[in-house]
Design an enzyme around this catalytic site. Structure first.
Site, PDB file in Angstrom:
ATOM      1  N   ARG A 157       0.991  -1.164   0.044  1.00  0.00           N
ATOM      2  CA  ARG A 157      -0.007  -0.070  -0.082  1.00  0.00           C
ATOM      3  C   ARG A 157       0.844   1.237   0.038  1.00  0.00           C
ATOM      4  NH1 ARG A 157       2.194   2.116   3.718  1.00  0.00           N
ATOM      5  NH2 ARG A 157       0.576   3.869   3.503  1.00  0.00           N
ATOM      6  N   GLY A 158       0.277   2.398  -0.235  1.00  0.00           N
ATOM      7  CA  GLY A 158       0.878   3.599  -0.245  1.00  0.00           C
ATOM      8  C   GLY A 158       1.020   3.999  -1.979  1.00  0.00           C
TER       9      GLY A 158
ATOM     10  N   GLN B  31      -2.543   2.331   9.876  1.00  0.00           N
ATOM     11  CA  GLN B  31      -1.322   2.432   9.251  1.00  0.00           C
ATOM     12  C   GLN B  31      -0.224   3.561   9.981  1.00  0.00           C
ATOM     13  OE1 GLN B  31      -4.203   2.902   7.519  1.00  0.00           O
ATOM     14  NE2 GLN B  31      -4.216   2.376   5.473  1.00  0.00           N
TER      15      GLN B  31
ATOM     16  N   ASP C  35      -2.206  10.593  -2.430  1.00  0.00           N
ATOM     17  CA  ASP C  35      -2.634   9.625  -3.489  1.00  0.00           C
ATOM     18  C   ASP C  35      -2.868  10.185  -4.821  1.00  0.00           C
ATOM     19  OD1 ASP C  35      -3.357   8.227  -0.659  1.00  0.00           O
ATOM     20  OD2 ASP C  35      -3.144   6.664  -2.145  1.00  0.00           O
TER      21      ASP C  35
ATOM     22  N   ASN D 259      -5.542  12.092   0.190  1.00  0.00           N
ATOM     23  CA  ASN D 259      -4.714  11.381   1.044  1.00  0.00           C
ATOM     24  C   ASN D 259      -5.431  10.724   2.076  1.00  0.00           C
ATOM     25  OD1 ASN D 259      -1.988  10.513   1.753  1.00  0.00           O
ATOM     26  ND2 ASN D 259      -2.373  11.544   3.541  1.00  0.00           N
ATOM     27  N   LYS D 260      -5.072   9.978   2.953  1.00  0.00           N
ATOM     28  CA  LYS D 260      -5.579   8.986   3.912  1.00  0.00           C
ATOM     29  C   LYS D 260      -6.715   9.786   4.662  1.00  0.00           C
ATOM     30  CE  LYS D 260      -5.423   5.441   4.200  1.00  0.00           C
ATOM     31  NZ  LYS D 260      -6.350   4.680   3.639  1.00  0.00           N
TER      32      LYS D 260
HETATM   33  O1  MRU Z   1      -4.571   2.972   1.917  1.00  0.00           O
HETATM   34  P1  MRU Z   1      -3.360   3.418   1.985  1.00  0.00           P
HETATM   35  O2  MRU Z   1      -2.690   2.824   3.127  1.00  0.00           O
HETATM   36  O3  MRU Z   1      -2.589   2.909   0.650  1.00  0.00           O
HETATM   37  O4  MRU Z   1      -3.093   4.986   1.989  1.00  0.00           O
HETATM   38  C1  MRU Z   1      -2.058   5.448   1.738  1.00  0.00           C
HETATM   39  C2  MRU Z   1      -1.819   6.791   1.958  1.00  0.00           C
HETATM   40  O5  MRU Z   1      -2.536   7.678   2.058  1.00  0.00           O
HETATM   41  C3  MRU Z   1      -0.390   7.614   1.663  1.00  0.00           C
HETATM   42  O6  MRU Z   1      -0.323   8.713   2.554  1.00  0.00           O
HETATM   43  C4  MRU Z   1      -0.045   7.854   0.113  1.00  0.00           C
HETATM   44  O7  MRU Z   1      -0.385   6.930  -0.560  1.00  0.00           O
HETATM   45  C5  MRU Z   1       1.423   8.386  -0.013  1.00  0.00           C
HETATM   46  S1  MRU Z   1       2.504   7.039   0.120  1.00  0.00           S
HETATM   47  C6  MRU Z   1       4.063   7.555   0.141  1.00  0.00           C
END
Ligand code: MRU
Length: 352
Positions: free
Chosen positions: A46-47, A194, A235, A245-246
């Site tokens: 993820r990320g 996370q 994202d 973002n998250k």
């Molecule tokens: O649902 P996730 O854990 O994939 O969400 C990730 C995020 O929101 C991160 O902040 C984003 O992808 C940047 S990772 C460098």
């Protein structure tokens, strides 16, 4: 941290299973595109940048296994596999950026054999470039802060979410290398944690002083703990600078504004999507209700409880002090600067 979250090994890809952290540091071998799709969908990888990298390897796995008599058939099927991976998660634009880049590259092949070679080389390049990119983000980000500063972050935008270094966490790596100190407060990041499972773990690994808080403590922390800045990943960044973002990030931006604390988004150009005009056009993933109603498999809400579980939110650009990229920190008129920057990106991609 020498630990590599994604590694290509001769004929398969090895991933760090992020669902198992922090209890277990487990590496898993992926040999098929279906396993890659699962790894993305179920958050083993993820990320945003990491999703793009592993998806590129997913296409390599498919390509290597495919027996095709004609290049035309091979390319036709390759495009379908691209669409299959595109269905794994909707918000992180790095996924689409990476798989489309793979498609553009294999389209230039003159034979099936060459297409397979091109696919592997392109995936390796995507990963290598991401490491370099994240390092630059770290260097630009580092310059914004003073020795001893404490930064607040959410989710995990660290080395394990990228090829290495991360985006929002990259300045912490650079501070370590320079022998200076940046401290962190990490929001735990409900519902999938996370922040506590990954960011607290990753920063501990590199010896950064990290203090974990629950998400609803952020206002109090911003008021009382001398937070120098909030720094988050992204994202997808729309043409006008609105950043997805998250879930919880938008709330942090509002709180930062209320407390006069700078709010930075750290992301590579591969996260900037100038085809998406504003945050209103960013697709927001909604995930399973169980992520909220259950914790470690145990119910924490009455059965049948109605749930809304958006995985991301959008921070409007006016709350963003600056976007830290590999080409520098963007401030002010995001629309103008991101559009210009996108041309830079196109140029870089065309040269590949
Ligand atoms: O649902 P996730 O854990 O994939 O969400 C990730 C995020 O929101 C991160 O902040 C984003 O992808 C940047 S990772 C460098």
């Amino acid at each position: 941290m020498s630990l590599s979250p994604i590694e290509w090994k001769d004929d398969h890809v090895v991933i760090l299973d992020q669902q198992k952290l922090p209890h277990e540091t487990l590496f898993e071998k992926l040999t098929t595109i279906e396993q890659v799709w699962d790894a993305i969908t179920y958050l083993k990888v993820r990320g945003a940048p990491a999703i793009g990298i592993v998806a590129a390897y997913g296409l390599v796995l498919w390509a290597r296994a495919k027996q095709s008599n004609t290049l035309e058939l091979f390319l036709d099927e390759f495009h379908k596999q691209r669409d299959y991976l595109a269905s794994s998660r909707p918000t992180a634009v790095n996924l689409f950026w990476a798989i489309d880049r793979m498609v553009r590259k294999v389209n230039t092949a003159k034979s099936v054999v060459e297409a397979k070679t091109f696919a592997l080389q392109e995936a390796l390049d995507i990963q290598a470039e991401d490491e370099e990119t994240c390092r630059k983000i770290g260097e630009f980000g580092y310059e914004l802060f003073e020795d001893g500063d404490t930064l607040l972050t959410i989710c995990n935008a660290g080395g394990i979410a990228t090829a290495r270094y991360g985006t929002a966490l990259a300045p912490f790596y650079i501070a370590n290398e320079k022998g200076t100190t940046l401290n962190a407060f990490a929001c735990e990041t409900r519902p999938v944690l996370q922040g506590s499972r990954l960011t607290a773990w990753e920063l501990q690994q590199i010896g950064t002083d990290v203090t974990l808080i629950t998400d609803n403590m952020a206002a109090h922390v911003l008021k009382t703990k001398h937070i120098a800045a909030v720094i988050v990943g992204a994202d997808r960044i729309a043409a006008n600078g609105d950043s997805a973002n998250k879930i919880g990030t938008y709330g942090l931006a509002l709180l930062a504004k209320a407390h006069d604390v700078p709010f930075y988004v750290a992301a590579p150009y591969s996260t900037i999507d100038t085809d998406t005009k504003s945050g209103d056009d960013i697709p927001i993933e909604e995930r399973a209700a169980e992520e909220i109603t259950h914790l470690s498999g145990k119910a924490i809400a009455p059965e049948g409880t109605k749930v809304f579980n958006p995985a991301f939110d959008v921070t409007p650009h006016e709350f963003i002090t600056g976007i830290i990229t590999e080409h520098g920190v963007i401030k002010g008129n995001y629309l103008e600067q991101l559009t210009h920057g996108a041309k830079l990106k196109e140029k870089v991609t065309a040269e590949v």
